[in-house]
Design an enzyme around this catalytic site. Structure first.
Site, mmCIF file in Angstrom:
data_model
loop_
_atom_site.group_PDB
_atom_site.id
_atom_site.type_symbol
_atom_site.label_atom_id
_atom_site.label_comp_id
_atom_site.label_asym_id
_atom_site.label_seq_id
_atom_site.Cartn_x
_atom_site.Cartn_y
_atom_site.Cartn_z
ATOM 1 N N LYS A 172 0.819 -1.217 0.000
ATOM 2 C CA LYS A 172 0.000 0.000 0.000
ATOM 3 C C LYS A 172 0.856 1.272 0.000
ATOM 4 O O LYS A 172 0.346 2.349 -0.262
ATOM 5 C CB LYS A 172 -0.961 -0.015 1.181
ATOM 6 C CG LYS A 172 -2.033 -1.095 1.011
ATOM 7 C CD LYS A 172 -3.136 -0.970 2.036
ATOM 8 C CE LYS A 172 -4.299 -1.899 1.712
ATOM 9 N NZ LYS A 172 -4.043 -3.298 2.156
HETATM 10 C C1 PLP Z 1 -4.763 -4.354 1.557
HETATM 11 C C2 PLP Z 1 -4.077 -5.660 1.502
HETATM 12 C C3 PLP Z 1 -4.486 -6.692 0.613
HETATM 13 C C4 PLP Z 1 -5.727 -6.576 -0.237
HETATM 14 O O1 PLP Z 1 -5.577 -5.664 -1.308
HETATM 15 P P1 PLP Z 1 -6.893 -5.179 -2.109
HETATM 16 O O2 PLP Z 1 -6.394 -4.144 -3.054
HETATM 17 O O3 PLP Z 1 -7.811 -4.607 -1.072
HETATM 18 O O4 PLP Z 1 -7.473 -6.362 -2.783
HETATM 19 C C5 PLP Z 1 -3.748 -7.848 0.563
HETATM 20 N N1 PLP Z 1 -2.658 -8.027 1.337
HETATM 21 C C6 PLP Z 1 -2.235 -7.084 2.209
HETATM 22 C C7 PLP Z 1 -1.048 -7.371 3.059
HETATM 23 C C8 PLP Z 1 -2.921 -5.873 2.314
HETATM 24 O O5 PLP Z 1 -2.487 -4.942 3.187
#
Ligand code: PLP
Length: 432
Positions: free
Chosen positions: A107
């Site tokens: 993210k």
């Molecule tokens: C947010 C997150 C996801 C999911 O991603 P999306 O874009 O919501 O599908 C998967 N793994 C981790 C570690 C995350 O922080």
């Protein structure tokens, strides 16, 4: 480039408007009016392009005239200033490690890009923007780190007390400056409900310019395309067939970005959307019927989503045609027991330590390849040290804290404890 609302009851807007407002006034998600294809010149140059060159070329098509080229180049370069290694785990499966950014999860890319865009759009404005975000762990840290010190933007993060891991909590609560952590006596769902109510509250919106920082926002969603390009560029140095890519999915923003990259021309053989017990999308793939569910808690908690916001964007890319979707994407659900068994099995066979989200993806990808053949990689979305309770218990040893994260443990947590009550949060926001 213009963006329209998927609810089709709001005017079209440019990238700047969509980034600053997050959601359209009719509560729809913004979507680009067309999916831009990259030119033949781009593909001829692709094998030797730098990350910065790829990033600029890809994002320029989406940002349009909203940001001048020199500023966009700077924003892209700052967004991706860490490594994106593609590590071979075993014969047919590699791991695209997306945890080398400042908060050890993928993210960071979206949060860094979005924060710098808002910083640019806010320059010289009198009013501050307040980014309000609920987190189950990773989003909050990435957003806090991305927005730290950005002028004209205040960030308020709501997180469920006692329900995030120690590193995650430190990442949320030790920034200071323009970042505040509200420690909510409640669950992640409570935090999310409060944030949603805040965006709808007329009174609050009269006094504050509120925006969201989750993958609903195009400025967070779209730059997630970039590491698919970086990985596929590396992939073709070793293999001559396009990869199968498996994405551990919750809100489906990450995989939807990958599909956008593929629509722009990036060679991908197939996508596998790996889910945990929250299996509303795998059920859609099995039956053609989509029905949202209440989220259930799992050990891959960043994917505990019962009604993924970005699923409508995937439907839009394929004109909601079930056959076109299932030709390019498969989706499966992996339960907690199998996830743990996968972490253990992969670690003892190869020494590679997966986090619970990566393990869900490993299992889904390995099953897909066993059934259909081929080679591919999974997106390892977080460092295993962010989930020590599960991973250390399963592998029976401690995971060393990465050098870059050690400084966190010397910092002091600062949070404001608050009840899971919208009025209390509203009062707090208005008092600032
Ligand atoms: C947010 C997150 C996801 C999911 O991603 P999306 O874009 O919501 O599908 C998967 N793994 C981790 C570690 C995350 O922080």
């Amino acid at each position: 480039m213009q963006y329209y609302s998927l609810n089709k009851k709001a005017p079209n807007v440019d990238f700047a408007y969509a980034a600053v407002h997050g959601q359209a006034p009719d509560k729809g998600l913004y979507f680009p009016e067309f999916v831009p294809k990259l030119s033949q010149e781009f593909w001829d140059a692709f094998p030797t392009m730098s990350k910065e060159e790829i990033g600029f070329a890809v994002m320029k098509n989406f940002v349009g005239e909203s940001i001048p080229n020199n500023e966009l180049k700077r924003i892209v370069a700052e967004t991706i200033n860490f490594d994106f290694p593609l590590v071979k785990i075993d014969e047919n499966i590699s791991s695209l490690e997306l945890f080398h950014g400042p908060t050890l999860a993928f993210k960071d890319v979206g949060a860094r890009f979005m924060s710098r865009c808002l910083g640019y759009f806010n320059k010289g404005k009198k009013e501050n923007t307040t980014v309000l975000v609920a987190t189950s762990g990773d989003t909050g840290g990435a957003v806090a780190n991305g927005f730290l010190g950005v002028e004209g933007v205040n960030v308020v993060i709501l997180y469920p007390s006692g329900k995030v891991s120690p590193i995650q909590e430190l990442q949320l609560t030790t920034c200071g400056q323009n970042i505040t952590a509200l420690e909510v006596n409640g669950s992640f769902d409570d935090c999310q409900a409060i944030v949603k109510q805040a965006f709808m509250d007329e009174d609050l919106n009269k006094h504050l310019t509120l925006t969201s920082a989750n993958s609903i926002n195009v400025a967070r969603w779209l730059p997630q395309q970039l590491y698919y390009f970086f990985a596929v560029q590396k992939w073709f140095k070793k293999y001559n067939e396009a990869p199968i890519i498996c994405v551990p999915s919750g809100n489906f923003g990450n995989i939807c970005a990958g599909i956008m990259a593929q629509q722009a021309g990036l060679p991908v053989k197939h996508f596998v959307a790996a889910c945990n017990a929250n299996d509303e999308v795998p059920k859609y793939f099995a039956t053609g019927n989509y029905s949202p569910q209440m989220a259930v808690a799992t050990i891959s908690n960043a994917m505990d989503v019962g009604d993924p916001s970005n699923f409508v964007r995937i439907l839009e890319i394929f004109n909601a045609d079930y056959n076109s979707i299932t030709e390019i994407i498969s989706s499966v659900s992996v339960d907690d027991e199998t996830t743990k068994a996968t972490i253990k099995e992969v670690e003892s066979r190869t020494n590679y330590v997966l986090d619970p989200h990566g393990a869900v993806a490993y299992k889904a990808l390995s099953d897909y390849i066993n059934a259909n053949g081929g080679n591919g990689f999974l997106l390892e979305t977080a460092h295993p040290v962010k989930f020590p309770n599960v991973v250390e218990e399963v592998i029976g040893r401690q995971i060393p804290i990465p050098e870059d994260a050690k400084y966190l443990f010397e910092k002091k947590k600062e949070s404001t404890v608050i009840n899971a009550d919208f009025d209390a949060v509203k009062k707090w926001l208005l008092s600032k």
